[in-house]
Design an enzyme around this catalytic site. Structure first.
Site, PDB file in Angstrom:
ATOM      1  N   GLY A  61       0.759  -1.242   0.000  1.00 38.40           N
ATOM      2  CA  GLY A  61       0.000   0.000   0.000  1.00 38.40           C
ATOM      3  C   GLY A  61       0.788   1.290   0.000  1.00 38.40           C
ATOM      4  O   GLY A  61       0.209   2.369   0.143  1.00 38.40           O
ATOM      5  N   ASP A  81      -5.501  -5.752  -5.679  1.00 38.02           N
ATOM      6  CA  ASP A  81      -4.445  -6.756  -5.542  1.00 38.02           C
ATOM      7  C   ASP A  81      -5.089  -8.100  -5.251  1.00 38.02           C
ATOM      8  O   ASP A  81      -6.158  -8.156  -4.636  1.00 38.02           O
ATOM      9  CB  ASP A  81      -3.472  -6.389  -4.410  1.00 38.02           C
ATOM     10  CG  ASP A  81      -2.090  -7.002  -4.613  1.00 38.02           C
ATOM     11  OD1 ASP A  81      -2.008  -8.228  -4.832  1.00 38.02           O
ATOM     12  OD2 ASP A  81      -1.092  -6.270  -4.561  1.00 38.02           O
ATOM     13  N   ASP A 122       2.657  -1.370 -10.011  1.00 41.59           N
ATOM     14  CA  ASP A 122       3.952  -1.714  -9.422  1.00 41.59           C
ATOM     15  C   ASP A 122       4.088  -3.234  -9.339  1.00 41.59           C
ATOM     16  O   ASP A 122       4.854  -3.757  -8.550  1.00 41.59           O
ATOM     17  CB  ASP A 122       4.062  -1.090  -8.022  1.00 41.59           C
ATOM     18  CG  ASP A 122       5.488  -1.077  -7.493  1.00 41.59           C
ATOM     19  OD1 ASP A 122       6.426  -0.968  -8.307  1.00 41.59           O
ATOM     20  OD2 ASP A 122       5.678  -1.190  -6.267  1.00 41.59           O
ATOM     21  N   LYS A 162       5.711  -0.190 -13.799  1.00 41.24           N
ATOM     22  CA  LYS A 162       7.031  -0.742 -13.481  1.00 41.24           C
ATOM     23  C   LYS A 162       7.244  -1.982 -14.334  1.00 41.24           C
ATOM     24  O   LYS A 162       6.383  -2.850 -14.406  1.00 41.24           O
ATOM     25  CB  LYS A 162       7.139  -1.135 -12.011  1.00 41.24           C
ATOM     26  CG  LYS A 162       8.509  -1.778 -11.690  1.00 41.24           C
ATOM     27  CD  LYS A 162       8.675  -2.086 -10.227  1.00 41.24           C
ATOM     28  CE  LYS A 162       7.962  -3.366  -9.824  1.00 41.24           C
ATOM     29  NZ  LYS A 162       8.236  -3.714  -8.410  1.00 41.24           N
TER      30      LYS A 162
END
Length: 212
Positions: A61, A81, A122, A162
């Site tokens: 987070g 997620d 990410d 990413k």
């Protein structure tokens, strides 16, 4: 096996001595990754008051924390997620695989018609230490995140990804360039020097502006 254990032990030693890890704990952030987002956001101004953000692969987070601070009460941060995540002020969390219909339906209900300004990812695979295995997995996750962003973003939305340099990177980068009007690659100072990770920032989707 001994080599992997040695690598893990070295990583742990470096992790706990890492100045970014120490700063994150001192400032109440959940991971050192928050400083990578801060550094990119300072340059790109991706986040701001009132913006609507979706954070893919959000746990634990850290990125969501920073995004919530930046968008303020008028904005929205929706974290997603497959792993559980502790509640975070200003963040709505959806646990599940964003490719699944029931999860997407929950996202649409949560958005309630809001236009998405930023999709950020990410995500990274569970690393085996073998590039021949890890790199294709990382590129695949990037492709999934891109497809999600293409479907979710508003006409002037931005995408932050990413990913890792290596086989498949150039092809993924070219696909992103075809769908967005401005694309940049960042290697923020908070990234470990020997890491192959880089961050792609893509802005102003052409999807709804008559572009190809």
């Amino acid at each position: 096996m001994a080599k992997r254990k040695s690598h893990s032990a070295r990583w742990l030693r470096e992790h706990f001595r890492d100045s970014y890890v120490i700063q994150a704990k001192a400032q109440g952030y959940r991971s050192r990754a928050v400083f990578k987002l801060q550094e990119i956001d300072t340059r790109e101004r991706l986040l701001g008051p009132g913006r609507v953000v979706i954070d893919l692969g959000a746990a634990p987070g850290g990125w969501s924390q920073w995004a919530a601070e930046r968008v303020g009460e008028r904005g929205r941060v929706i974290a997603m997620d497959i792993l559980p995540m502790l509640s975070c002020p200003g963040v709505q969390f959806i646990q599940g695989d964003f490719r699944e219909d029931n999860v997407l339906a929950e996202l649409q209900n949560t958005l309630a018609g809001c236009v998405v300004d930023l999709v950020m990812s990410d995500m990274a695979p569970n690393m085996s230490g073998m590039a021949a295995v890890d790199q294709p997995r990382a590129i695949y996750l990037g492709e999934l995140a891109l497809a999600f962003a293409q479907e979710s973003l508003g006409p002037e939305g931005s995408f932050l990804l990413k990913t890792f340099q290596g086989e498949g990177f150039d092809a993924l980068y070219e696909v992103i360039r075809q769908d967005f009007s401005r694309v940049r690659i960042h290697k923020p100072p908070a990234s470990r020097g020997r890491s192959r990770e880089v961050y792609i920032v893509a802005r102003r989707s052409r999807k709804d502006n008559g572009g190809g």
